[in-house]
Design a protein around this motif. Sequence first.
Motif, short mmCIF file in Angstrom:
data_model
loop_
_atom_site.label_atom_id
_atom_site.label_comp_id
_atom_site.label_asym_id
_atom_site.label_seq_id
_atom_site.Cartn_x
_atom_site.Cartn_y
_atom_site.Cartn_z
N LEU A 39 32.74 77.37 92.34
CA LEU A 39 32.17 78.38 91.45
C LEU A 39 31.24 77.74 90.43
N THR A 40 31.67 76.62 89.86
CA THR A 40 30.86 75.92 88.85
C THR A 40 29.55 75.43 89.46
N LEU A 75 17.42 68.10 97.73
CA LEU A 75 17.84 66.97 96.91
C LEU A 75 18.72 67.45 95.76
N ILE A 76 18.34 68.58 95.15
CA ILE A 76 19.06 69.10 94.00
C ILE A 76 20.48 69.52 94.37
N VAL A 77 20.64 70.20 95.50
CA VAL A 77 21.97 70.73 95.86
C VAL A 77 23.01 69.61 95.97
N PRO A 78 22.78 68.54 96.76
CA PRO A 78 23.82 67.50 96.81
C PRO A 78 24.03 66.79 95.48
N LYS A 90 25.78 76.74 88.32
CA LYS A 90 24.78 75.78 87.82
C LYS A 90 23.51 75.82 88.68
N LEU A 91 23.69 75.93 90.00
CA LEU A 91 22.53 75.98 90.89
C LEU A 91 21.71 77.24 90.68
N ILE A 92 22.39 78.38 90.54
CA ILE A 92 21.67 79.63 90.32
C ILE A 92 20.90 79.59 89.00
N GLU A 93 21.52 79.03 87.95
CA GLU A 93 20.85 78.93 86.66
C GLU A 93 19.61 78.04 86.76
#
Length: 400
Positions: A367-368, A267-270, A372-375
């Motif tokens: 890249l952005t 859910l978070i990724v999209p 953001k996902l890694i953080e």
Amino acid sequence: MYSTHFKLDIKDIPAYVEEKLHFFGKTEGLEISELSDGNINYVYKIFDREKNSSLILKQADVVLRSSGRPLDVKRSEIEATMLQIQHKLAPEMIPEVYLYDPAMSVTFMEDVSEYKNFRYEMMDRQVFPSFHKQIINYFSKTALGTTDLILNRAEKKANVVKFTNVELCDISEDLVFTEPFNNYKGRNIVTEGNEEYVQERVYSNLQLVSEAMKLRYNFMNNAQALIHGDLHSGSIFINHNGIKILDPEFAFYGPIGYDIGNVIAHLIVPAMVCQVTDEESETKDNFINWVASTVPAILYGFEREFKKSYFDSVQEEVAKNEMFVDWYTRQIVADAKGYAGLEIIRRVIGDTKVKELETIVDHNQRLTVERKLIELASRLIINREEPGTDLHAFLSALNS
């Protein structure tokens, strides 16, 4: 003729269906189309237009489609057995298995074509206000019922042996838990421009790697319940009336929070992709707001529903100690947060990407999104046991 495994071609299927399953009454005029969308199985829809009836045939092959590497077909038996068990626990959410043929590693099952792939629906920014209730219902019905809090302890131990899924668990232990933090096989795919970021924020982040290894240890040793093992959005089919859960070939006895975390991650990724790449619109706002409310609703709604099911279903008095039940459910929720973070990181860094990321056209936007996902994923992993780690607050930060 069908006593030894061979890969079926479309031309082989009518005769095979006629011998194995008297579903259609005849095989002349059947319409057969391949639906395969993965690397290890072959899936066909068989349709009798005259009777307006259909079913799905799924066959596991002995080699990977991409590389030809051998792969044990035991996963097919595990998948069919898992579907049968879960269909009894949650029949409205699990397709019915009509027949499993162990010699050919073929499962005949219910056609769920009226439901659509959840991944593609979210990529179209569709929202499903009842999804959190439906997935909570699935977890509450299927997870607790396969633990030794409900099952006879001997039966549960026998099930652990039956669902020992060596090859597919090994894939997860590498691709989810190990390679994203130590690229020892050289298979990670890091987007050009993010190499230093990944080196600093992931590979060299000793605290993050330590917490990831704790979660890996839990995955490998906590035979808590029978879990799906690969519950990403492509394994969920949905419409506005309900959901169907498919493809449990990675099933094994593991931590309940692993499946919940996978759903949350996908859910978070999209949502993150939408926030960064979509033009401002009502559709964008609706989608972001839906995810931002759905993720915590799943986590904390699960906690409430699981406790209710626990006290309704568990018979052993000593196990109904409220302090124990609170600890048990808190651990599942903490695990879910951590596993969500791991799933996000492996989809960003590992070699098994998701279409949501792969279809980002603008390189700087990708890249952005990935940073953001890694953080966010790192915070979920490291802070997973802190009660104040509220995912709604994290997702609200999408708009910052």
